[in-house]
Design an enzyme around this catalytic site. Sequence first.
Site, short mmCIF file in Angstrom:
data_model
loop_
_atom_site.label_atom_id
_atom_site.label_comp_id
_atom_site.label_asym_id
_atom_site.label_seq_id
_atom_site.Cartn_x
_atom_site.Cartn_y
_atom_site.Cartn_z
N ARG A 1 47.75 34.01 -15.59
CA ARG A 1 47.86 33.43 -14.24
C ARG A 1 48.87 34.17 -13.38
NH1 ARG A 1 47.08 27.30 -16.37
NH2 ARG A 1 44.87 27.18 -15.91
N LYS B 1 28.97 16.88 -22.65
CA LYS B 1 28.33 15.70 -22.06
C LYS B 1 27.45 15.98 -20.86
CE LYS B 1 32.01 12.49 -23.27
NZ LYS B 1 33.20 11.90 -22.68
N GLY C 1 36.83 25.46 -18.26
CA GLY C 1 37.97 25.72 -19.13
C GLY C 1 37.58 26.18 -20.52
N GLY D 1 38.46 22.57 -13.81
CA GLY D 1 37.94 21.46 -13.01
C GLY D 1 37.56 21.90 -11.61
P1 ADP Z 1 33.82 23.54 -20.06
O1 ADP Z 1 35.28 23.18 -20.26
O2 ADP Z 1 33.58 25.01 -20.18
O3 ADP Z 1 33.26 22.96 -18.80
P2 ADP Z 1 32.96 21.34 -21.69
O4 ADP Z 1 34.33 20.75 -21.63
O5 ADP Z 1 31.87 20.66 -20.96
O6 ADP Z 1 33.00 22.89 -21.29
O7 ADP Z 1 32.49 21.39 -23.22
C1 ADP Z 1 33.22 22.02 -24.21
C2 ADP Z 1 33.20 21.23 -25.47
O8 ADP Z 1 31.88 20.90 -25.87
C3 ADP Z 1 33.80 22.02 -26.61
O9 ADP Z 1 35.00 21.40 -27.00
C4 ADP Z 1 32.75 21.96 -27.69
O10 ADP Z 1 33.27 21.75 -28.98
C5 ADP Z 1 31.89 20.80 -27.27
N1 ADP Z 1 30.54 20.91 -27.84
C6 ADP Z 1 29.63 21.88 -27.66
N2 ADP Z 1 28.54 21.67 -28.43
C7 ADP Z 1 28.77 20.52 -29.11
C8 ADP Z 1 28.02 19.78 -30.07
N3 ADP Z 1 26.83 20.19 -30.47
N4 ADP Z 1 28.57 18.65 -30.57
C9 ADP Z 1 29.80 18.23 -30.16
N5 ADP Z 1 30.55 18.90 -29.26
C10 ADP Z 1 30.05 20.03 -28.73
MG MG Z 2 36.23 21.39 -20.97
#
Ligand code: ADP
Ligand code: MG
Length: 402
Positions: free
Chosen positions: A38, A202, A358, A381
């Site tokens: 950063r 999710k 993230g 975010g």
């Molecule tokens: P980002 O931060 O890039 O937006 P998210 O926070 O939406 O991504 O998702 C990341 C999380 O999703 C990771 O911690 C990962 O472990 C979890 N994840 C991905 N696939 C699965 C799965 N099949 N079951 C449970 N958790 C999952």
């Molecule tokens: Mg995340």
Amino acid sequence: MSNIKTIKDVDLKGKKVFVRVDFNVPFDAQGNISDDTRIVAALPTIQYLLDEGAMVVLTSHLGRPKSKADTQFSLAPVAKALAEKLGKNVTFVDDCIGEKVKEACSKMKAGDVVLLENSRFYSEEKKNDPEFAKKLVEDTGAEAYVNDAFGTAHRAHATTAGVAAYLPIKVAGLLIEKELEFLGSKTENPVRPFTVILGGSKVSDKITVIDSLLDKCDAMLIGGAMAYTFALAQGRTTGTSLVEPDKIDLAKQALAKAEKKGVKFLLPVDNAVTQSIDFAAGKVGPLEVMGGNIEEGWAGVDIGPKTIELYKEQIAKSKTILWNGPMGIFEIKDCAKGTFAIAEAVAKSGAISIIGGGDSVKAIKKSGFAKDVSFISTGGGASLEFLEGKELPGVAVLDKKC
Ligand code: ADP
Ligand code: MG
């Protein structure tokens, strides 16, 4: 193109500029900065302003201190690291308003740099208190505002938005300019085919992003746990996989929208599955590959080999790729295969490749392919909210090119 004015559009020579940067860096157990990404990301804007002959007053938050007493959240170590990188003196003031600030800032000359102490040492920062914002401007004697902290641009705090009300010039720094270019212009008017890869945990976190991007992309590839809620929507079984049954309708709506818009919507055709997941130990039980339906007692933890091949084909055909959300539980080595294979395919595609989110950024760095993608967003975010089509408060307060 973004219509926000940047530091390149205004004359800041000889002006005292209040610059909001993101120096929210991590520290190791010994109190050393463990990742200076950063600080490095803020250098182009600081250097540009110095070359222009401006006086640079830097402000940032660090962590979540409750009060000034939480000295472990002091920006003092950052001042030292910054001085080394700039090759010049950085005056650190152990407050961000008050007499000490007035004194240090009144002595400034063109080309000087002052770093103020953590703005979150005052609770007024997060409350976006107008009196506090006014004091920040008055005590520093600032004549212009530069926001270059993309990571906090989705928050309306005193230093990210409030101060703008008291300054006649309000422009974006080079980092925010780049974020708006890649997350904005390059996905608004993409070189086609434009493929979006979405994963993560999710559907509920990503449904607005899915909806917004379905208006723009040619193909959407779904992975991560999110895929299992879509599988439920298609009447498949998902075993003990992470699902959101109350989001099945949203998933159905997304599928219908993709069809209506003619967007190629790909879901996993196979999955890596296991009978036990131990997040704390970073371990899973033996893995098997299952097709469309996941049996009772098994949880999907990654996309399967056929899905990897299918997604790689689509990635290779793309000219613009936006990726948000890992394909599996990449934090656990055995479940990282899909995410790393997609990272490699994206890196080697030759397409304009943009990574946001993230955990996605952590995943691409871990994969070793970070250097081969076009752009990695510095906002977790903030990048998600921006991709959802929301106006970011820290950007909304800046001057428009008209
Ligand atoms: P980002 O931060 O890039 O937006 P998210 O926070 O939406 O991504 O998702 C990341 C999380 O999703 C990771 O911690 C990962 O472990 C979890 N994840 C991905 N696939 C699965 C799965 N099949 N079951 C449970 N958790 C999952
Ligand atoms: Mg995340």
